[in-house]
Design a protein around this motif. Sequence first.
Motif, PDB file in Angstrom:
ATOM      1  N   ASP A 185       0.820  -1.203   0.000  1.00 36.68           N
ATOM      2  CA  ASP A 185       0.000   0.000   0.000  1.00 36.68           C
ATOM      3  C   ASP A 185       0.857   1.258   0.000  1.00 36.68           C
ATOM      4  OD1 ASP A 185      -2.446  -1.272  -0.114  1.00 36.68           O
ATOM      5  OD2 ASP A 185      -2.656  -1.405   2.058  1.00 36.68           O
ATOM      6  N   THR A 186       2.173   1.078  -0.001  1.00 36.25           N
ATOM      7  CA  THR A 186       3.095   2.200  -0.173  1.00 36.25           C
ATOM      8  C   THR A 186       3.536   2.221  -1.627  1.00 36.25           C
ATOM      9  OG1 THR A 186       3.898   2.058   2.104  1.00 36.25           O
ATOM     10  CG2 THR A 186       5.293   3.212   0.523  1.00 36.25           C
ATOM     11  N   VAL A 187       3.310   3.344  -2.304  1.00 39.29           N
ATOM     12  CA  VAL A 187       3.582   3.446  -3.739  1.00 39.29           C
ATOM     13  C   VAL A 187       4.703   4.464  -3.963  1.00 39.29           C
ATOM     14  CG1 VAL A 187       2.589   3.888  -6.016  1.00 39.29           C
ATOM     15  CG2 VAL A 187       1.142   2.958  -4.179  1.00 39.29           C
ATOM     16  N   PRO A 188       5.915   4.005  -4.257  1.00 35.79           N
ATOM     17  CA  PRO A 188       7.000   4.955  -4.549  1.00 35.79           C
ATOM     18  C   PRO A 188       6.692   5.722  -5.832  1.00 35.79           C
ATOM     19  CG  PRO A 188       7.857   2.728  -4.150  1.00 35.79           C
ATOM     20  CD  PRO A 188       6.374   2.602  -4.310  1.00 35.79           C
ATOM     21  N   LEU A 189       7.023   7.003  -5.816  1.00 34.11           N
ATOM     22  CA  LEU A 189       6.837   7.850  -6.991  1.00 34.11           C
ATOM     23  C   LEU A 189       8.184   8.510  -7.315  1.00 34.11           C
ATOM     24  CD1 LEU A 189       3.415   9.560  -6.150  1.00 34.11           C
ATOM     25  CD2 LEU A 189       3.814   7.652  -7.732  1.00 34.11           C
ATOM     26  N   PRO A 190       9.026   7.829  -8.084  1.00 29.34           N
ATOM     27  CA  PRO A 190      10.334   8.410  -8.406  1.00 29.34           C
ATOM     28  C   PRO A 190      10.247   9.610  -9.332  1.00 29.34           C
ATOM     29  CG  PRO A 190       9.986   6.384  -9.637  1.00 29.34           C
ATOM     30  CD  PRO A 190       8.860   6.486  -8.664  1.00 29.34           C
ATOM     31  N   MET A 191       9.158   9.693 -10.069  1.00 29.61           N
ATOM     32  CA  MET A 191       8.973  10.831 -10.975  1.00 29.61           C
ATOM     33  C   MET A 191       8.512  12.066 -10.205  1.00 29.61           C
ATOM     34  SD  MET A 191       6.250   8.750 -10.716  1.00 29.61           S
ATOM     35  CE  MET A 191       6.477   7.544 -12.023  1.00 29.61           C
ATOM     36  N   SER A 192       8.742  13.241 -10.779  1.00 31.57           N
ATOM     37  CA  SER A 192       8.355  14.497 -10.135  1.00 31.57           C
ATOM     38  C   SER A 192       6.873  14.779 -10.364  1.00 31.57           C
ATOM     39  CB  SER A 192       9.194  15.648 -10.690  1.00 31.57           C
ATOM     40  OG  SER A 192       8.862  15.885 -12.055  1.00 31.57           O
ATOM     41  N   ARG A 193       6.352  15.756  -9.628  1.00 32.02           N
ATOM     42  CA  ARG A 193       4.979  16.193  -9.859  1.00 32.02           C
ATOM     43  C   ARG A 193       4.835  16.735 -11.284  1.00 32.02           C
ATOM     44  NH1 ARG A 193       4.346  13.820  -5.701  1.00 32.02           N
ATOM     45  NH2 ARG A 193       3.260  14.513  -3.812  1.00 32.02           N
ATOM     46  N   GLN A 194       5.887  17.405 -11.791  1.00 27.63           N
ATOM     47  CA  GLN A 194       5.839  17.909 -13.163  1.00 27.63           C
ATOM     48  C   GLN A 194       5.743  16.763 -14.156  1.00 27.63           C
ATOM     49  OE1 GLN A 194       5.906  21.438 -14.286  1.00 27.63           O
ATOM     50  NE2 GLN A 194       4.959  20.174 -15.869  1.00 27.63           N
ATOM     51  N   ASP A 195       6.479  15.666 -13.899  1.00 31.41           N
ATOM     52  CA  ASP A 195       6.394  14.488 -14.762  1.00 31.41           C
ATOM     53  C   ASP A 195       4.969  13.940 -14.781  1.00 31.41           C
ATOM     54  OD1 ASP A 195       9.093  14.539 -15.404  1.00 31.41           O
ATOM     55  OD2 ASP A 195       9.659  13.133 -13.825  1.00 31.41           O
ATOM     56  N   ILE A 196       4.362  13.831 -13.600  1.00 28.45           N
ATOM     57  CA  ILE A 196       2.994  13.317 -13.513  1.00 28.45           C
ATOM     58  C   ILE A 196       2.038  14.232 -14.264  1.00 28.45           C
ATOM     59  CG2 ILE A 196       1.094  12.765 -11.939  1.00 28.45           C
ATOM     60  CD1 ILE A 196       3.225  12.008  -9.847  1.00 28.45           C
ATOM     61  N   ALA A 197       2.229  15.541 -14.110  1.00 28.27           N
ATOM     62  CA  ALA A 197       1.382  16.506 -14.818  1.00 28.27           C
ATOM     63  C   ALA A 197       1.530  16.352 -16.326  1.00 28.27           C
ATOM     64  CB  ALA A 197       1.746  17.924 -14.391  1.00 28.27           C
ATOM     65  N   ASP A 198       2.759  16.201 -16.801  1.00 30.54           N
ATOM     66  CA  ASP A 198       2.998  16.065 -18.240  1.00 30.54           C
ATOM     67  C   ASP A 198       2.491  14.730 -18.774  1.00 30.54           C
ATOM     68  OD1 ASP A 198       4.147  18.542 -18.233  1.00 30.54           O
ATOM     69  OD2 ASP A 198       6.213  17.840 -18.372  1.00 30.54           O
ATOM     70  N   LEU A 200      -0.338  13.244 -17.453  1.00 34.53           N
ATOM     71  CA  LEU A 200      -1.803  13.283 -17.348  1.00 34.53           C
ATOM     72  C   LEU A 200      -2.436  14.429 -18.123  1.00 34.53           C
ATOM     73  CD1 LEU A 200      -2.217  12.481 -13.543  1.00 34.53           C
ATOM     74  CD2 LEU A 200      -2.422  10.911 -15.478  1.00 34.53           C
ATOM     75  N   GLY A 201      -1.618  15.302 -18.705  1.00 31.89           N
ATOM     76  CA  GLY A 201      -2.164  16.446 -19.419  1.00 31.89           C
ATOM     77  C   GLY A 201      -2.751  17.489 -18.492  1.00 31.89           C
ATOM     78  N   LEU A 202      -2.141  17.637 -17.310  1.00 31.87           N
ATOM     79  CA  LEU A 202      -2.587  18.603 -16.317  1.00 31.87           C
ATOM     80  C   LEU A 202      -1.462  19.586 -16.016  1.00 31.87           C
ATOM     81  CD1 LEU A 202      -4.234  16.074 -13.820  1.00 31.87           C
ATOM     82  CD2 LEU A 202      -5.448  17.516 -15.465  1.00 31.87           C
ATOM     83  N   THR A 203      -1.756  20.604 -15.237  1.00 30.22           N
ATOM     84  CA  THR A 203      -0.703  21.490 -14.751  1.00 30.22           C
ATOM     85  C   THR A 203      -0.147  20.916 -13.447  1.00 30.22           C
ATOM     86  OG1 THR A 203      -2.182  22.851 -13.414  1.00 30.22           O
ATOM     87  CG2 THR A 203      -1.898  23.476 -15.740  1.00 30.22           C
ATOM     88  N   ILE A 204       1.063  21.326 -13.105  1.00 28.99           N
ATOM     89  CA  ILE A 204       1.663  20.846 -11.863  1.00 28.99           C
ATOM     90  C   ILE A 204       0.850  21.321 -10.659  1.00 28.99           C
ATOM     91  CG2 ILE A 204       3.271  22.802 -11.738  1.00 28.99           C
ATOM     92  CD1 ILE A 204       5.303  20.882 -10.476  1.00 28.99           C
ATOM     93  N   GLU A 205       0.260  22.513 -10.770  1.00 32.14           N
ATOM     94  CA  GLU A 205      -0.563  23.026  -9.678  1.00 32.14           C
ATOM     95  C   GLU A 205      -1.803  22.150  -9.461  1.00 32.14           C
ATOM     96  OE1 GLU A 205       1.952  26.196 -11.315  1.00 32.14           O
ATOM     97  OE2 GLU A 205       0.462  24.852 -12.259  1.00 32.14           O
ATOM     98  N   THR A 206      -2.401  21.696 -10.569  1.00 29.30           N
ATOM     99  CA  THR A 206      -3.586  20.835 -10.456  1.00 29.30           C
ATOM    100  C   THR A 206      -3.224  19.497  -9.840  1.00 29.30           C
ATOM    101  OG1 THR A 206      -4.638  21.880 -12.369  1.00 29.30           O
ATOM    102  CG2 THR A 206      -5.417  19.693 -11.756  1.00 29.30           C
ATOM    103  N   VAL A 207      -2.099  18.933 -10.234  1.00 26.43           N
ATOM    104  CA  VAL A 207      -1.661  17.659  -9.659  1.00 26.43           C
ATOM    105  C   VAL A 207      -1.430  17.809  -8.162  1.00 26.43           C
ATOM    106  CG1 VAL A 207       0.221  15.970  -9.596  1.00 26.43           C
ATOM    107  CG2 VAL A 207      -0.702  16.734 -11.792  1.00 26.43           C
ATOM    108  N   SER A 208      -0.741  18.868  -7.751  1.00 28.31           N
ATOM    109  CA  SER A 208      -0.456  19.081  -6.332  1.00 28.31           C
ATOM    110  C   SER A 208      -1.748  19.274  -5.545  1.00 28.31           C
ATOM    111  CB  SER A 208       0.463  20.295  -6.166  1.00 28.31           C
ATOM    112  OG  SER A 208       1.728  20.053  -6.752  1.00 28.31           O
TER     113      SER A 208
END
Length: 241
Positions: A185-198, A200-208
Amino acid sequence: MERWMRASVVTIEPNGHFCSDCAVRGSAVCASLDTAELREFEHLGRRVHFAAGETVFSEEDIATSFYNVLEGVMRLYKLLPDGRRQIVGFALPGDFLGMNISGRHNFSADAIGAVTVCQFAKTPFGRFIEDRPHLLRRINELAIRELSQARDHMVLLGRRSADEKVATFLLGWRERLFALKGASDTVPLPMSRQDIADYLGLTIETVSRTFTKLERHGAIEIIQGGIGLRDPARVRALAAA
Protein backbone atom coordinates in the motif's frame (compact mmCIF):
# COMPACT_ATOMS: atom_id res chain seq x y z
CA MET A 1 14.68 20.93 -26.56
CA GLU A 2 17.71 21.62 -24.39
CA ARG A 3 15.30 22.30 -21.55
CA TRP A 4 14.43 18.60 -21.32
CA MET A 5 17.53 16.78 -22.64
CA ARG A 6 20.94 16.49 -21.05
CA ALA A 7 23.33 14.07 -22.70
CA SER A 8 26.53 13.13 -20.88
CA VAL A 9 29.12 10.41 -20.57
CA VAL A 10 27.67 7.08 -19.47
CA THR A 11 29.30 4.02 -17.93
CA ILE A 12 29.51 0.98 -20.18
CA GLU A 13 30.39 -2.54 -19.06
CA PRO A 14 32.06 -5.09 -21.35
CA ASN A 15 29.91 -7.43 -23.42
CA GLY A 16 28.77 -10.80 -22.14
CA HIS A 17 28.71 -12.90 -18.96
CA PHE A 18 25.94 -11.21 -17.02
CA CYS A 19 22.64 -12.95 -17.87
CA SER A 20 23.02 -15.31 -14.90
CA ASP A 21 22.69 -12.42 -12.42
CA CYS A 22 19.97 -10.49 -14.26
CA ALA A 23 17.15 -9.74 -11.80
CA VAL A 24 14.52 -9.21 -14.54
CA ARG A 25 15.32 -12.16 -16.78
CA GLY A 26 12.00 -13.84 -16.01
CA SER A 27 9.98 -10.86 -17.25
CA ALA A 28 12.31 -9.51 -19.93
CA VAL A 29 12.54 -10.14 -23.66
CA CYS A 30 15.00 -13.00 -23.06
CA ALA A 31 12.55 -14.97 -20.88
CA SER A 32 11.75 -17.30 -23.78
CA LEU A 33 15.37 -18.41 -24.37
CA ASP A 34 16.78 -21.74 -23.23
CA THR A 35 20.16 -22.12 -21.53
CA ALA A 36 22.18 -22.57 -24.72
CA GLU A 37 20.47 -19.64 -26.43
CA LEU A 38 20.98 -17.49 -23.37
CA ARG A 39 24.74 -18.11 -23.46
CA GLU A 40 24.82 -16.86 -27.04
CA PHE A 41 22.41 -14.03 -26.34
CA GLU A 42 24.40 -12.56 -23.48
CA HIS A 43 27.30 -11.80 -25.81
CA LEU A 44 25.04 -9.57 -27.92
CA GLY A 45 24.38 -7.09 -25.16
CA ARG A 46 26.27 -4.75 -22.89
CA ARG A 47 25.24 -3.09 -19.67
CA VAL A 48 25.09 0.68 -19.84
CA HIS A 49 24.56 2.89 -16.78
CA PHE A 50 22.92 6.32 -16.89
CA ALA A 51 22.81 8.87 -14.11
CA ALA A 52 19.66 10.87 -13.28
CA GLY A 53 18.68 13.18 -16.12
CA GLU A 54 20.87 11.55 -18.74
CA THR A 55 19.39 10.91 -22.17
CA VAL A 56 19.19 7.27 -23.26
CA PHE A 57 17.95 8.09 -26.77
CA SER A 58 16.29 11.04 -28.50
CA GLU A 59 13.21 11.41 -30.66
CA GLU A 60 13.88 11.20 -34.41
CA ASP A 61 17.40 9.78 -33.92
CA ILE A 62 18.13 6.74 -36.09
CA ALA A 63 17.46 3.64 -34.00
CA THR A 64 20.73 1.72 -33.96
CA SER A 65 20.12 -0.13 -30.68
CA PHE A 66 17.44 -1.80 -28.60
CA TYR A 67 17.25 -1.44 -24.82
CA ASN A 68 16.10 -3.78 -22.08
CA VAL A 69 15.63 -1.89 -18.80
CA LEU A 70 17.37 -3.67 -15.92
CA GLU A 71 17.23 -1.16 -13.08
CA GLY A 72 15.61 2.20 -12.47
CA VAL A 73 12.82 4.18 -14.12
CA MET A 74 12.85 6.09 -17.41
CA ARG A 75 10.52 8.80 -18.67
CA LEU A 76 9.39 8.49 -22.28
CA TYR A 77 8.23 11.70 -23.93
CA LYS A 78 7.61 13.72 -27.07
CA LEU A 79 8.24 17.43 -27.52
CA LEU A 80 5.52 19.51 -29.15
CA PRO A 81 6.45 22.19 -31.73
CA ASP A 82 6.00 24.94 -29.13
CA GLY A 83 8.40 23.26 -26.70
CA ARG A 84 5.83 21.70 -24.40
CA ARG A 85 6.45 18.13 -23.29
CA GLN A 86 4.00 15.22 -23.36
CA ILE A 87 5.16 12.22 -21.37
CA VAL A 88 3.85 9.09 -23.08
CA GLY A 89 4.96 6.58 -20.48
CA PHE A 90 7.38 5.45 -17.81
CA ALA A 91 9.66 2.45 -18.40
CA LEU A 92 10.36 -0.02 -15.61
CA PRO A 93 12.74 -3.00 -15.32
CA GLY A 94 11.79 -5.64 -17.87
CA ASP A 95 10.52 -3.17 -20.47
CA PHE A 96 12.03 -3.43 -23.96
CA LEU A 97 12.51 -0.20 -25.91
CA GLY A 98 13.68 0.90 -29.33
CA MET A 99 11.78 -1.29 -31.80
CA ASN A 100 9.78 0.69 -34.36
CA ILE A 101 8.72 0.57 -38.00
CA SER A 102 10.23 3.84 -39.19
CA GLY A 103 13.79 3.07 -38.12
CA ARG A 104 13.85 6.23 -36.00
CA HIS A 105 12.91 6.67 -32.37
CA ASN A 106 9.40 8.08 -32.12
CA PHE A 107 9.93 9.42 -28.60
CA SER A 108 12.79 10.40 -26.30
CA ALA A 109 13.86 8.55 -23.17
CA ASP A 110 15.87 9.72 -20.21
CA ALA A 111 16.71 8.45 -16.74
CA ILE A 112 14.61 9.66 -13.80
CA GLY A 113 17.14 8.30 -11.32
CA ALA A 114 20.08 5.98 -11.86
CA VAL A 115 19.21 3.58 -14.68
CA THR A 116 20.89 0.46 -16.05
CA VAL A 117 19.96 -0.97 -19.43
CA CYS A 118 21.08 -3.92 -21.49
CA GLN A 119 21.85 -2.41 -24.90
CA PHE A 120 21.74 -4.50 -28.08
CA ALA A 121 23.05 -3.35 -31.44
CA LYS A 122 20.19 -3.54 -33.93
CA THR A 123 21.84 -5.58 -36.71
CA PRO A 124 23.25 -8.52 -34.69
CA PHE A 125 20.06 -8.63 -32.61
CA GLY A 126 18.04 -8.87 -35.82
CA ARG A 127 20.18 -11.77 -37.05
CA PHE A 128 19.78 -13.56 -33.73
CA ILE A 129 15.96 -13.51 -33.78
CA GLU A 130 15.57 -14.54 -37.44
CA ASP A 131 15.29 -18.28 -36.78
CA ARG A 132 13.86 -18.10 -33.27
CA PRO A 133 10.06 -17.78 -33.55
CA HIS A 134 9.66 -18.15 -29.78
CA LEU A 135 11.72 -14.97 -29.28
CA LEU A 136 9.68 -13.19 -31.95
CA ARG A 137 6.51 -14.22 -30.09
CA ARG A 138 7.95 -12.80 -26.88
CA ILE A 139 8.76 -9.51 -28.60
CA ASN A 140 5.22 -9.46 -29.99
CA GLU A 141 3.80 -9.99 -26.50
CA LEU A 142 5.77 -7.01 -25.20
CA ALA A 143 4.65 -4.90 -28.16
CA ILE A 144 1.00 -5.78 -27.50
CA ARG A 145 1.44 -4.84 -23.84
CA GLU A 146 2.93 -1.51 -24.88
CA LEU A 147 0.03 -0.89 -27.27
CA SER A 148 -2.47 -1.67 -24.52
CA GLN A 149 -0.74 0.81 -22.21
CA ALA A 150 -0.82 3.44 -24.96
CA ARG A 151 -4.56 2.92 -25.46
CA ASP A 152 -5.18 3.20 -21.72
CA HIS A 153 -3.20 6.43 -21.73
CA MET A 154 -5.32 7.83 -24.56
CA VAL A 155 -8.46 7.16 -22.52
CA LEU A 156 -6.83 8.74 -19.49
CA LEU A 157 -6.10 11.92 -21.44
CA GLY A 158 -9.68 12.08 -22.64
CA ARG A 159 -12.81 13.19 -20.83
CA ARG A 160 -11.79 12.49 -17.26
CA SER A 161 -11.55 14.87 -14.33
CA ALA A 162 -8.27 15.68 -12.60
CA ASP A 163 -9.29 13.55 -9.59
CA GLU A 164 -10.05 10.58 -11.84
CA LYS A 165 -6.79 10.98 -13.77
CA VAL A 166 -4.63 11.10 -10.65
CA ALA A 167 -6.45 8.17 -9.02
CA THR A 168 -6.14 6.07 -12.19
CA PHE A 169 -2.45 6.92 -12.47
CA LEU A 170 -1.74 5.91 -8.87
CA LEU A 171 -3.55 2.59 -9.21
CA GLY A 172 -1.95 1.82 -12.57
CA TRP A 173 1.51 2.62 -11.26
CA ARG A 174 0.89 0.50 -8.17
CA GLU A 175 -0.19 -2.41 -10.39
CA ARG A 176 2.98 -2.16 -12.48
CA LEU A 177 5.15 -2.11 -9.35
CA PHE A 178 3.21 -5.08 -7.95
CA ALA A 179 4.41 -7.20 -10.90
CA LEU A 180 8.00 -6.38 -9.93
CA LYS A 181 8.01 -6.14 -6.15
CA GLY A 182 4.78 -7.63 -4.85
CA ALA A 183 1.76 -6.06 -3.15
CA SER A 184 2.15 -2.95 -1.04
CA ASP A 185 0.00 0.00 0.00
CA THR A 186 3.10 2.20 -0.17
CA VAL A 187 3.58 3.45 -3.74
CA PRO A 188 7.00 4.95 -4.55
CA LEU A 189 6.84 7.85 -6.99
CA PRO A 190 10.33 8.41 -8.41
CA MET A 191 8.97 10.83 -10.97
CA SER A 192 8.36 14.50 -10.13
CA ARG A 193 4.98 16.19 -9.86
CA GLN A 194 5.84 17.91 -13.16
CA ASP A 195 6.39 14.49 -14.76
CA ILE A 196 2.99 13.32 -13.51
CA ALA A 197 1.38 16.51 -14.82
CA ASP A 198 3.00 16.06 -18.24
CA TYR A 199 1.79 12.46 -18.34
CA LEU A 200 -1.80 13.28 -17.35
CA GLY A 201 -2.16 16.45 -19.42
CA LEU A 202 -2.59 18.60 -16.32
CA THR A 203 -0.70 21.49 -14.75
CA ILE A 204 1.66 20.85 -11.86
CA GLU A 205 -0.56 23.03 -9.68
CA THR A 206 -3.59 20.84 -10.46
CA VAL A 207 -1.66 17.66 -9.66
CA SER A 208 -0.46 19.08 -6.33
CA ARG A 209 -3.95 20.27 -5.40
CA THR A 210 -5.41 16.87 -6.27
CA PHE A 211 -2.87 15.03 -4.13
CA THR A 212 -3.67 17.35 -1.23
CA LYS A 213 -7.41 16.85 -1.76
CA LEU A 214 -7.08 13.06 -1.79
CA GLU A 215 -5.02 13.21 1.39
CA ARG A 216 -7.53 15.52 3.09
CA HIS A 217 -10.34 13.06 2.25
CA GLY A 218 -8.37 10.17 3.76
CA ALA A 219 -7.76 8.31 0.49
CA ILE A 220 -3.97 8.66 0.46
CA GLU A 221 -1.12 9.83 2.65
CA ILE A 222 1.66 11.88 1.08
CA ILE A 223 5.01 10.52 2.26
CA GLN A 224 8.64 11.10 1.36
CA GLY A 225 9.24 9.74 -2.13
CA GLY A 226 5.71 8.54 -2.76
CA ILE A 227 2.25 8.02 -1.31
CA GLY A 228 0.55 5.58 1.01
CA LEU A 229 -2.87 4.23 0.04
CA ARG A 230 -4.93 4.73 3.20
CA ASP A 231 -8.25 3.85 1.53
CA PRO A 232 -7.60 1.86 -1.70
CA ALA A 233 -11.32 1.26 -2.20
CA ARG A 234 -12.00 4.99 -2.30
CA VAL A 235 -9.20 5.49 -4.84
CA ARG A 236 -10.53 2.61 -6.98
CA ALA A 237 -14.04 4.05 -6.90
CA LEU A 238 -12.73 7.40 -8.03
CA ALA A 239 -10.68 5.84 -10.82
CA ALA A 240 -13.72 3.88 -12.03
CA ALA A 241 -16.00 6.93 -12.11
